[in-house]
Design an enzyme around this catalytic site. Structure first.
Site, mmCIF file in Angstrom:
data_model
loop_
_atom_site.group_PDB
_atom_site.id
_atom_site.type_symbol
_atom_site.label_atom_id
_atom_site.label_comp_id
_atom_site.label_asym_id
_atom_site.label_seq_id
_atom_site.Cartn_x
_atom_site.Cartn_y
_atom_site.Cartn_z
ATOM 1 N N ARG A 381 0.832 -1.212 0.000
ATOM 2 C CA ARG A 381 0.000 0.000 0.000
ATOM 3 C C ARG A 381 0.865 1.260 0.000
ATOM 4 N NH1 ARG A 381 -0.452 -0.803 5.819
ATOM 5 N NH2 ARG A 381 -2.067 -2.379 5.598
ATOM 6 N N TRP A 504 -5.762 -0.013 5.984
ATOM 7 C CA TRP A 504 -4.663 0.974 5.988
ATOM 8 C C TRP A 504 -4.031 1.096 7.376
ATOM 9 C CZ3 TRP A 504 -4.432 5.323 9.067
ATOM 10 C CH2 TRP A 504 -3.310 6.122 8.848
ATOM 11 N N ASP A 506 -2.493 -0.319 10.241
ATOM 12 C CA ASP A 506 -1.791 -1.575 10.538
ATOM 13 C C ASP A 506 -2.150 -2.140 11.903
ATOM 14 O OD1 ASP A 506 -0.170 -2.417 8.456
ATOM 15 O OD2 ASP A 506 1.334 -0.883 8.863
ATOM 16 N N HIS A 657 -0.206 11.047 7.814
ATOM 17 C CA HIS A 657 -0.663 10.486 6.542
ATOM 18 C C HIS A 657 -2.179 10.671 6.408
ATOM 19 C CE1 HIS A 657 -0.485 6.554 3.882
ATOM 20 N NE2 HIS A 657 -1.359 7.403 3.411
ATOM 21 N N GLN A 703 5.807 10.935 10.384
ATOM 22 C CA GLN A 703 4.715 9.968 10.420
ATOM 23 C C GLN A 703 3.621 10.417 11.384
ATOM 24 O OE1 GLN A 703 4.634 6.379 12.784
ATOM 25 N NE2 GLN A 703 4.678 5.179 10.898
ATOM 26 N N GLY A 723 3.827 8.035 4.193
ATOM 27 C CA GLY A 723 2.844 8.305 3.150
ATOM 28 C C GLY A 723 2.302 9.726 3.205
HETATM 29 C C1 GLC Z 1 2.752 3.061 8.599
HETATM 30 C C2 GLC Z 1 2.793 2.039 7.498
HETATM 31 C C3 GLC Z 1 1.593 2.167 6.587
HETATM 32 C C4 GLC Z 1 0.314 2.190 7.381
HETATM 33 C C5 GLC Z 1 0.364 3.267 8.442
HETATM 34 C C6 GLC Z 1 -0.858 3.254 9.341
HETATM 35 O O1 GLC Z 1 2.970 4.332 8.094
HETATM 36 O O2 GLC Z 1 3.966 2.166 6.718
HETATM 37 O O3 GLC Z 1 1.566 1.105 5.683
HETATM 38 O O4 GLC Z 1 -0.748 2.412 6.493
HETATM 39 O O5 GLC Z 1 1.492 3.052 9.251
HETATM 40 O O6 GLC Z 1 -0.902 2.136 10.156
#
Ligand code: GLC
Length: 822
Positions: A381, A504, A506, A657, A703, A723
């Site tokens: 993803r 998405w 995790d 993100h 992040q 992301g």
């Molecule tokens: C991290 C992971 C990504 C995931 C996000 C939310 O950034 O790399 O794949 O979507 O965490 O859990």
């Protein structure tokens, strides 16, 4: 408090106080040979992979946090005093800090000399300036274009009226093993495999594992070799740190050569400097003859290194190669440049944000001060989303990556969670079990593929046949349909998409019996995108199929409305996550932004959902991912986010993100003030004056920021590989400034905050460089009343949608568009 400033003209961030709250880093090099370098010259280098191609060693989570690195020590041979070209690792009293008297004081209150030290992080290089006791130095670190070696070029100037003798020592701790884990953890083995020799003025590190033949060389040009050490402990001395190596302290090396234990690369030069004189010394380190047979390994690195040093080891070559990477980056960034009323937005979009999107594209989640190399491979993803922001800039590289990642999709439509490009074998990969699939992974494909087609106009791409990961093959368009079909084949009892191992997020496991509202909206979005793509490319049956799926979903989506927002999902026991009925995790960001982005629910619902987000999740540092954060289990859902204290990461942190999606969502809803408020909420540059709060680099997205329930509220963590880079770039450029590619042309659909009277975007589109001047005398949020191209009014397509769709046929290279809002 400020530690530095943006220098947009030079495309640099200038750190004027290197004692930043945490290490502020930069990237060097390319996917062939890359590196990380901090404001203290800490960091590491790697060949192709940070996980399995480690060149120099790095101790993650060390104290200090960014050592070892690429260190240059300077020593006044008259009195033995020594310092480093970067402020750390020696760490002299810093001029202009509280410990020193004043900005220009060369002595501190106690009468000790102070060091002036600043760092220019540029795109692909970092330059360290220092002045200590009248000896000035400028050390430039970079990796030339398409080369597997790095430069540490240092100029040393005597600014005093007396002749001075200065010793210069290089130091990097070399990795014993290419595999970083073996190197750091398997000590009973890795400590005994390294051999490091000095041969005719050049250091040669080899290891006897023979697993990789590309061995290291390290050399120096511009001065005679006055001494060397290749054994780390001989250079540093027992029980010492890098702040005071014994060889530097006493002024000479011991000529050690490592056989086992640990290797380093120290070459000493002795510089006799007349008053005003400058000497330039060029250290170079690289991988020699990567493709050589293992039996030749002992011999190949040095000749290769010598050839490179002969070609590149001159001041002229350093200047030429540095100019080349500056130019390369100018070209990478030229396809999208802006001038808006928000200076910080300009600094970010024009330089650092764009650069970060390239870094995430290059390095995925593999190499940073946080990502140690364990995630060596392309998370499905992440990779699909990372491409979104660079399609306009590097379409060919995106095409290559897109081809590869599409072959990570399995025949049944799911996707391999991790694709390892160096060993990926389409058609022969093992099919994951249902439990191991992530429910969202393949559902990102429609977004990225459609954007690739819209940006490039390459409709034929949809007919390209590509293999699946495990067996069979299909056209790209079929791959997209299959992504949706996979979700349809795995719906839960309530008609939502099964959550599987994760969506998405995790940290939420709905499994094969629980259902994810996020993935349901992502599928709905996929259907809309596939339907639009099909309608525009003459695929009427496919369009009807996708629209039919959407129609069937209507009731399911409505049933997932919780009264004020959409639920996050339904557990195997029927409990609703993200529902007002719970004490914790009442509301989640992801399903609500995607309700708006997917455009698959009535607008009133989308607005209601986004208003609830604003009321319940929004803070001065961005939007929390959920609230209240979790402290207890929820029956039937695996909440692995419980490992994080409240307010951290996925457990109620401000996950940047997902914050990016709020910009897109509000842009789609046409609420300019909200879109901009969210953009500013987590904008790194906003923290340039509050660095002690935010702590990390003000020029790069993180992040996450600690959320309101964390005692560290406002502190950001995990800079660079996220992301966030891609989606927030899409958010600000395509949904606030509103310039985005469609199949038949360029949509110009600004969604602006109050008080903006206009802005300019220079945008490359299908090979044409366009200047777009948006005029907004009435300060409207949305709406375009006219478009002229080079002074001539054009009739935009009237497709009933907001903004103007300027037909591609009306555009030409160099055209100037005037877009009047009204
Ligand atoms: C991290 C992971 C990504 C995931 C996000 C939310 O950034 O790399 O794949 O979507 O965490 O859990």
């Amino acid at each position: 408090m400020q530690y530095g400033h943006f220098d947009d003209a030079a495309r640099e961030y200038v750190i004027t106080r290197p004692d930043t709250p945490r290490s502020w880093s930069n990237y060097l090099g390319s996917r062939l040979y890359g590196g990380i370098i901090t404001q203290g010259a800490g960091g590491y280098s790697f060949y192709k992979s940070g996980g399995t191609g480690r060149v120099t060693r790095f101790r993650f989570n060390g104290v200090p946090q960014d050592e070892p690195g690429r260190f240059l020590y300077l020593r006044d041979d008259a009195d033995g005093d020594f310092w480093s070209a970067s402020w750390q690792p020696v760490g002299k009293t810093l001029r202009g800090t509280v410990e020193a008297d004043a900005d220009d004081a060369t002595l501190d209150a106690a009468g000790n000399p102070t060091q002036a030290s600043s760092v220019r992080h540029g795109l692909g290089y970092s330059i360290f300036h220092s002045n200590y006791k009248g000896i000035e130095s400028e050390a430039t670190f970079f990796i030339p274009q398409d080369q597997a070696f790095e430069y540490w070029s240092v100029k040393v100037t005597n600014t005093t009226a007396k002749p001075r003798t200065v010793s210069l020592f290089s130091y990097a701790e070399l990795s014993n093993e290419w595999n970083y884990r073996q190197d750091l953890e398997n000590l009973q083995y890795s400590q005994y495999v390294v051999v490091c020799r000095m041969k005719d003025g050049m250091i040669h590190r080899l290891n006897s594992t023979r697993e990789r033949t590309s061995e290291l060389w390290f050399g120096m040009a511009g001065a005679d070799v006055a001494g060397f050490d290749t054994d780390r402990d001989a250079f540093l001395g027992a029980y010492r740190t890098q702040s005071a190596p014994v060889a530097v302290e006493r002024g000479y090396c011991s000529g050690s050569e490592a056989t086992g234990d640990n290797a380093c690369s120290t070459i000493q030069a002795k510089l006799e400097l007349a008053p005003g004189e400058t000497r330039q010394v060029i250290y170079m380190m690289g991988v020699g003859a990567p493709d050589a047979e293992w039996k030749d390994a002992d011999d190949v690195a040095l000749p290769a290194g010598r050839a490179i040093m002969a070609e590149f080891g001159t001041p002229e070559a350093v200047d030429r190669e540095l100019a080349a990477i500056r130019e390369e980056w100018r070209e990478f960034l030229a396809p999208l440049q802006v001038a808006t009323p928000d200076e910080q937005m300009n600094s970010m979009i024009n330089v650092w944000h764009a650069y970060q999107t390239h870094m995430t594209f290059n390095w995925s989640r593999g190499v940073s001060l946080i990502e140690a190399g364990d995630r060596d491979g392309l998370g499905y993803r992440d990779t699909v989303q990372d491409m979104l922001a660079v399609i306009h800039a590097i379409p060919d590289a995106v095409r290559e990556r897109l081809d590869m990642i599409l072959t990570g999709q399995t025949e049944e439509g799911g996707a391999m969670p991790l694709v390892k490009p160096l060993t990926h074998n389409p058609g022969h990969e093992e099919t994951p079990t249902l439990e191991k699939y992530r429910s969202d992974d393949p559902l990102w494909l429609p977004i990225t593929v459609s954007n690739f087609v819209y940006e490039t106009g390459d409709v034929a791409y949809l007919d390209t046949v590509l293999p699946y990961a495990d067996h069979g093959s299909a056209t790209v368009f079929e791959h997209l349909k299959q992504a949706i079909q996979f979700s349809l084949n795995h719906l839960g009892n309530n008609g939502l998409v099964q959550g599987l191992q994760a969506d998405w997020n995790d940290c939420i496991q709905f499994g094969t019996t629980g259902e994810s509202m996020f993935s349901t909206f992502l599928m709905a979005n996929g259907c809309r995108v596939v339907a639009e793509l099909a309608e525009q490319t003459g695929r009427a049956d496919d369009a009807a199929w996708a629209r039919g799926v959407l129609a069937d979903l209507e009731v399911v989506l409505e049933n997932s409305w919780d009264g004020g927002w959409y639920i996050r999902g339904i557990s195997s026991t029927g409990a609703k996550l993200g529902s007002d009925t719970l004490d914790e995790g009442k509301i989640y960001l992801e399903p609500n932004v995607w309700a708006a982005i997917s455009q698959t629910v009535p607008e009133a619902r989308a607005i209601g959902a986004m208003d609830s987000v604003h009321q319940r999740l929004s803070t001065e540092h961005g939007v929390a991912l959920c609230a209240p954060a979790h402290t207890k289990e929820v029956p039937g859902v695996g909440l692995s986010l419980l490992v994080f204290p409240p307010g951290h990461k996925e457990n109620g942190g401000i996950f940047c993100h997902a914050n990016s999606w709020t910009i897109v969502a509000e842009g789609i809803l046409g609420r300019g003030d909200r879109a901009y408020e969210y953009y500013r909420g987590f904008l790194p540059a906003k923290y340039n004056d509050q660095a002690e709060l935010h702590q990390v680099e003000p020029y790069v997205y993180c992040q996450f920021t600690h959320g309101p329930e964390s005692p560290r509220f406002g502190q950001a963590r995990n800079p660079w590989l996220t992301g966030t880079a891609s989606w927030s770039y899409v958010g600000v450029t395509q949904y606030i400034l509103g310039v985005r590619a469609e199949l038949s042309g360029l949509r110009i659909d600004p969604c602006l905050p109050e008080g903006w009277n206009g802005f300019q975007v220079m945008r490359r589109f299908r090979g044409m460089d366009l200047t777009i001047n948006v005029v907004n005398v009435d300060g409207l949020a949305t709406g375009v009343s006219s478009v002229t191209i080079d002074g001539v009014e054009v009739a935009p397509f009237d497709d009933g949608k907001r903004g103007a769709l300027v037909p591609v046929e009306a555009l030409s290279d160099g055209a100037v568009l005037t877009v009047t809002m009204g």
